[in-house]
Design a protein around this motif. Structure first.
Motif, PDB file in Angstrom:
ATOM      1  N   GLU A  89      39.899  36.570  40.619  1.00 21.74           N
ATOM      2  CA  GLU A  89      38.740  36.103  39.855  1.00 21.74           C
ATOM      3  C   GLU A  89      37.604  35.695  40.790  1.00 21.74           C
ATOM      4  O   GLU A  89      36.450  36.032  40.572  1.00 21.74           O
ATOM      5  N   TYR A  90      37.945  34.951  41.847  1.00 26.07           N
ATOM      6  CA  TYR A  90      36.922  34.468  42.762  1.00 26.07           C
ATOM      7  C   TYR A  90      36.416  35.554  43.689  1.00 26.07           C
ATOM      8  O   TYR A  90      35.238  35.557  44.061  1.00 26.07           O
ATOM      9  N   ARG A 145      33.715  37.390  42.008  1.00 23.78           N
ATOM     10  CA  ARG A 145      32.445  36.638  41.957  1.00 23.78           C
ATOM     11  C   ARG A 145      31.855  36.407  43.328  1.00 23.78           C
ATOM     12  O   ARG A 145      30.730  35.906  43.433  1.00 23.78           O
ATOM     13  N   SER A 159      32.905  34.119  45.432  1.00 26.07           N
ATOM     14  CA  SER A 159      32.760  32.662  45.409  1.00 26.07           C
ATOM     15  C   SER A 159      33.454  31.937  46.552  1.00 26.07           C
ATOM     16  O   SER A 159      33.668  30.746  46.478  1.00 26.07           O
TER      17      SER A 159
END
Length: 86
Positions: free
Chosen positions: A75-76, A79, A81
């Motif tokens: 997920e990161y 992004r 992130s």
């Protein structure tokens, strides 16, 4: 996002999904309540031994916990992130 944050987030998600308290899991894993709390908040690094103890305390295999961590990692990554530690 640092790896310790992803590990902590994954542990907290699994623990709360089971309706378990920090105290209960910490006692079962043989770690202090303060240490487990710090791990879940991404403030402390967890050794491989502690991660294995937490997964046993949660009644899951280490592989399942690592799968959850990998899920959060993807997920990161998507992004972009990640941040470097100060």
């Amino acid at each position: 996002m640092l790896l310790r944050h992803l590990i902590g987030r994954s542990i907290r998600k699994l623990r709360t999904a089971q309706g378990r308290t920090l105290r209960e899991v910490a006692e079962t894993a043989g770690v202090s309540l303060a240490h487990l709390s710090a791990i879940e908040r991404g403030l402390a690094e967890a050794s491989s031994e502690v991660i294995a103890a937490i997964s046993r305390a949660l009644g899951i295999g280490l592989g399942e916990l690592l799968d959850e961590i990998r899920h959060h990692t993807h997920e990161y990554e998507a992004r972009g992130s990640y941040t470097l530690a100060a």
